[in-house]
Write an enzyme that holds these catalytic residues in place. Structure first.
Site, PDB file in Angstrom:
ATOM      1  N   LYS A   1       0.829  -1.215   0.000  1.00 30.89           N
ATOM      2  CA  LYS A   1       0.000   0.000   0.000  1.00 30.89           C
ATOM      3  C   LYS A   1       0.861   1.263   0.000  1.00 30.89           C
ATOM      4  O   LYS A   1       2.061   1.206   0.294  1.00 30.89           O
ATOM      5  CB  LYS A   1      -0.930  -0.024   1.220  1.00 30.89           C
ATOM      6  CG  LYS A   1      -2.012  -1.111   1.135  1.00 30.89           C
ATOM      7  CD  LYS A   1      -3.006  -0.988   2.291  1.00 30.89           C
ATOM      8  CE  LYS A   1      -4.126  -2.001   2.167  1.00 30.89           C
ATOM      9  NZ  LYS A   1      -5.118  -1.869   3.269  1.00 30.89           N
TER      10      LYS A   1
ATOM     11  N   PHE B   1     -15.623   3.569   6.189  1.00 28.94           N
ATOM     12  CA  PHE B   1     -14.264   3.994   5.841  1.00 28.94           C
ATOM     13  C   PHE B   1     -13.992   3.943   4.332  1.00 28.94           C
ATOM     14  O   PHE B   1     -12.864   4.203   3.898  1.00 28.94           O
ATOM     15  CB  PHE B   1     -13.228   3.136   6.581  1.00 28.94           C
ATOM     16  CG  PHE B   1     -13.381   1.644   6.390  1.00 28.94           C
ATOM     17  CD1 PHE B   1     -12.907   1.010   5.257  1.00 28.94           C
ATOM     18  CD2 PHE B   1     -14.016   0.878   7.365  1.00 28.94           C
ATOM     19  CE1 PHE B   1     -13.046  -0.360   5.084  1.00 28.94           C
ATOM     20  CE2 PHE B   1     -14.157  -0.507   7.199  1.00 28.94           C
ATOM     21  CZ  PHE B   1     -13.669  -1.117   6.063  1.00 28.94           C
TER      22      PHE B   1
ATOM     23  N   HIS C   1      -2.191  -5.237   1.367  1.00 27.17           N
ATOM     24  CA  HIS C   1      -3.485  -5.855   1.086  1.00 27.17           C
ATOM     25  C   HIS C   1      -3.224  -7.277   0.616  1.00 27.17           C
ATOM     26  O   HIS C   1      -2.283  -7.504  -0.148  1.00 27.17           O
ATOM     27  CB  HIS C   1      -4.231  -5.101  -0.023  1.00 27.17           C
ATOM     28  CG  HIS C   1      -5.403  -5.885  -0.549  1.00 27.17           C
ATOM     29  ND1 HIS C   1      -6.638  -5.829   0.048  1.00 27.17           N
ATOM     30  CD2 HIS C   1      -5.498  -6.790  -1.558  1.00 27.17           C
ATOM     31  CE1 HIS C   1      -7.450  -6.671  -0.596  1.00 27.17           C
ATOM     32  NE2 HIS C   1      -6.772  -7.261  -1.572  1.00 27.17           N
TER      33      HIS C   1
ATOM     34  N   GLU D   1      -9.222  -9.968  -8.078  1.00 25.75           N
ATOM     35  CA  GLU D   1      -8.158  -8.977  -7.876  1.00 25.75           C
ATOM     36  C   GLU D   1      -6.977  -9.158  -8.835  1.00 25.75           C
ATOM     37  O   GLU D   1      -6.397  -8.168  -9.287  1.00 25.75           O
ATOM     38  CB  GLU D   1      -7.685  -9.025  -6.414  1.00 25.75           C
ATOM     39  CG  GLU D   1      -8.786  -8.523  -5.474  1.00 25.75           C
ATOM     40  CD  GLU D   1      -8.492  -8.734  -3.995  1.00 25.75           C
ATOM     41  OE1 GLU D   1      -7.430  -9.313  -3.667  1.00 25.75           O
ATOM     42  OE2 GLU D   1      -9.320  -8.312  -3.173  1.00 25.75           O
TER      43      GLU D   1
ATOM     44  N   ARG E   1      -1.794 -14.088   4.188  1.00 26.98           N
ATOM     45  CA  ARG E   1      -2.598 -13.415   5.221  1.00 26.98           C
ATOM     46  C   ARG E   1      -1.924 -13.539   6.599  1.00 26.98           C
ATOM     47  O   ARG E   1      -1.955 -12.606   7.397  1.00 26.98           O
ATOM     48  CB  ARG E   1      -4.017 -14.005   5.265  1.00 26.98           C
ATOM     49  CG  ARG E   1      -4.837 -13.812   3.989  1.00 26.98           C
ATOM     50  CD  ARG E   1      -5.421 -12.437   3.821  1.00 26.98           C
ATOM     51  NE  ARG E   1      -6.259 -12.024   4.922  1.00 26.98           N
ATOM     52  CZ  ARG E   1      -6.983 -10.899   4.905  1.00 26.98           C
ATOM     53  NH1 ARG E   1      -6.967 -10.105   3.839  1.00 26.98           N
ATOM     54  NH2 ARG E   1      -7.693 -10.552   5.940  1.00 26.98           N
TER      55      ARG E   1
ATOM     56  N   ASN F   1      -2.249   0.381   6.535  1.00 29.25           N
ATOM     57  CA  ASN F   1      -1.732  -0.838   7.167  1.00 29.25           C
ATOM     58  C   ASN F   1      -0.822  -1.650   6.246  1.00 29.25           C
ATOM     59  O   ASN F   1      -0.754  -2.868   6.343  1.00 29.25           O
ATOM     60  CB  ASN F   1      -2.881  -1.670   7.744  1.00 29.25           C
ATOM     61  CG  ASN F   1      -3.890  -2.087   6.688  1.00 29.25           C
ATOM     62  OD1 ASN F   1      -3.724  -1.772   5.513  1.00 29.25           O
ATOM     63  ND2 ASN F   1      -4.912  -2.799   7.096  1.00 29.25           N
TER      64      ASN F   1
ATOM     65  N   ARG G   1       2.222  -6.152   9.287  1.00 30.88           N
ATOM     66  CA  ARG G   1       1.457  -4.997   9.781  1.00 30.88           C
ATOM     67  C   ARG G   1       1.938  -4.552  11.164  1.00 30.88           C
ATOM     68  O   ARG G   1       2.051  -3.356  11.436  1.00 30.88           O
ATOM     69  CB  ARG G   1      -0.032  -5.327   9.771  1.00 30.88           C
ATOM     70  CG  ARG G   1      -0.604  -5.220   8.337  1.00 30.88           C
ATOM     71  CD  ARG G   1      -1.955  -5.827   8.229  1.00 30.88           C
ATOM     72  NE  ARG G   1      -2.650  -5.431   6.992  1.00 30.88           N
ATOM     73  CZ  ARG G   1      -3.781  -5.982   6.579  1.00 30.88           C
ATOM     74  NH1 ARG G   1      -4.348  -6.948   7.283  1.00 30.88           N
ATOM     75  NH2 ARG G   1      -4.348  -5.578   5.462  1.00 30.88           N
TER      76      ARG G   1
ATOM     77  N   THR H   1      -5.769  -6.857  10.510  1.00 27.39           N
ATOM     78  CA  THR H   1      -6.037  -5.575   9.851  1.00 27.39           C
ATOM     79  C   THR H   1      -5.495  -4.396  10.662  1.00 27.39           C
ATOM     80  O   THR H   1      -4.878  -3.489  10.108  1.00 27.39           O
ATOM     81  CB  THR H   1      -7.558  -5.405   9.653  1.00 27.39           C
ATOM     82  OG1 THR H   1      -8.067  -6.573   8.996  1.00 27.39           O
ATOM     83  CG2 THR H   1      -7.872  -4.171   8.842  1.00 27.39           C
TER      84      THR H   1
ATOM     85  N   TYR I   1     -12.030  -1.961  -4.339  1.00 28.05           N
ATOM     86  CA  TYR I   1     -12.601  -2.193  -3.003  1.00 28.05           C
ATOM     87  C   TYR I   1     -14.131  -2.178  -3.015  1.00 28.05           C
ATOM     88  O   TYR I   1     -14.742  -1.882  -1.999  1.00 28.05           O
ATOM     89  CB  TYR I   1     -12.082  -1.149  -2.025  1.00 28.05           C
ATOM     90  CG  TYR I   1     -10.732  -1.481  -1.413  1.00 28.05           C
ATOM     91  CD1 TYR I   1     -10.563  -2.622  -0.623  1.00 28.05           C
ATOM     92  CD2 TYR I   1      -9.630  -0.646  -1.589  1.00 28.05           C
ATOM     93  CE1 TYR I   1      -9.342  -2.922  -0.036  1.00 28.05           C
ATOM     94  CE2 TYR I   1      -8.407  -0.943  -1.005  1.00 28.05           C
ATOM     95  CZ  TYR I   1      -8.268  -2.086  -0.229  1.00 28.05           C
ATOM     96  OH  TYR I   1      -7.055  -2.375   0.357  1.00 28.05           O
TER      97      TYR I   1
HETATM   98  P1  IDP Z   1      -8.004  -6.708   5.435  1.00 29.11           P
HETATM   99  O1  IDP Z   1      -7.172  -5.759   4.608  1.00 29.11           O
HETATM  100  O2  IDP Z   1      -7.246  -7.194   6.650  1.00 29.11           O
HETATM  101  O3  IDP Z   1      -8.601  -7.842   4.639  1.00 29.11           O
HETATM  102  P2  IDP Z   1     -10.669  -5.522   5.470  1.00 29.11           P
HETATM  103  O4  IDP Z   1     -11.629  -5.663   6.596  1.00 29.11           O
HETATM  104  O5  IDP Z   1     -10.934  -6.294   4.211  1.00 29.11           O
HETATM  105  O6  IDP Z   1      -9.204  -5.855   6.044  1.00 29.11           O
HETATM  106  O7  IDP Z   1     -10.581  -3.980   5.145  1.00 29.11           O
HETATM  107  C1  IDP Z   1      -9.967  -3.524   3.945  1.00 29.11           C
HETATM  108  C2  IDP Z   1      -9.092  -2.337   4.291  1.00 29.11           C
HETATM  109  O8  IDP Z   1      -9.913  -1.272   4.756  1.00 29.11           O
HETATM  110  C3  IDP Z   1      -8.100  -2.566   5.433  1.00 29.11           C
HETATM  111  O9  IDP Z   1      -6.914  -3.214   5.049  1.00 29.11           O
HETATM  112  C4  IDP Z   1      -7.833  -1.143   5.902  1.00 29.11           C
HETATM  113  O10 IDP Z   1      -6.923  -0.463   5.020  1.00 29.11           O
HETATM  114  C5  IDP Z   1      -9.221  -0.526   5.749  1.00 29.11           C
HETATM  115  N1  IDP Z   1      -9.993  -0.598   6.996  1.00 29.11           N
HETATM  116  C6  IDP Z   1     -10.574  -1.701   7.539  1.00 29.11           C
HETATM  117  N2  IDP Z   1     -11.214  -1.414   8.686  1.00 29.11           N
HETATM  118  C7  IDP Z   1     -11.028  -0.078   8.874  1.00 29.11           C
HETATM  119  C8  IDP Z   1     -11.450   0.843   9.894  1.00 29.11           C
HETATM  120  O11 IDP Z   1     -12.126   0.476  10.874  1.00 29.11           O
HETATM  121  N3  IDP Z   1     -11.058   2.140   9.741  1.00 29.11           N
HETATM  122  C9  IDP Z   1     -10.313   2.569   8.670  1.00 29.11           C
HETATM  123  N4  IDP Z   1      -9.910   1.748   7.695  1.00 29.11           N
HETATM  124  C10 IDP Z   1     -10.245   0.435   7.789  1.00 29.11           C
HETATM  125 MG    MG Z   2     -10.004  -7.750   3.103  1.00 28.58          MG
END
Ligand code: IDP
Ligand code: MG
Length: 137
Positions: A4, A52, A110, A121, A80, A107, A97, A86, A44
């Protein structure tokens, strides 16, 4: 997976690839991509109703990312695991992370979370001619 914008800007591209290669995952596609806001929204789209979504897609289109396709036994799950949770504050020690991310949004990485998401993807960024399978020596 994607490196990212936060991790690209902090100079972590090599460190992140090293962690995947170090665990025996093979890089079979690699590309630098600066997404438009619309491209990030498309990528996304599964999160479009989340609070968000606007901030996430602005962040993801704010600077270049590096897209990688990784191959290996159980690759999705292993990627993962190496990424960590996350929220970097919740991520286990030694994960990407935990070690490299800024916060729950910025973070660092992805990763596809299922064969279905990988099937959406990977062609989002790569054509068949840009993917390579090979044996590691
Ligand atoms: P992941 O990347 O671990 O699969 P997801 O729940 O799929 O997590 O969320 C996608 C992306 O959205 C996350 O990697 C992060 O960048 C962002 N994100 C997820 N939850 C939050 C939040 O509560 N606040 C702000 N950004 C978030
Ligand atoms: Mg995800």
């Amino acid at each position: 997976m994607l490196v990212k914008p936060d991790a690209v800007q902090k100079g972590y591209i090599g460190e992140i690839i090293k962690r995947f290669e170090g665990q025996g995952l093979r890089v079979c596609g690699i590309k630098m991509v600066h997404m438009t806001k619309e491209e990030a929204e498309g990528f996304y789209q599964v999160h479009r109703s989340r609070p968000f979504f606007g901030s996430l897609t602005s962040f993801m289109s704010s600077a270049p990312t590096v897209a990688l396709v990784l191959e290996g036994e159980g690759a999705i799950e292993r990627v993962r695991t190496l990424m960590g949770a996350t929220d970097p504050k919740q991520a286990e020690e030694g994960t990407i992370r935990r070690d490299l991310a800024i916060d729950i949004e910025k973070n660092a990485v992805h990763g596809s979370d299922s064969p279905d998401s990988a099937a959406f993807e990977i062609p989002y960024f790569f054509s068949a001619l840009e993917l390579f399978s090979y044996k590691c020596r």
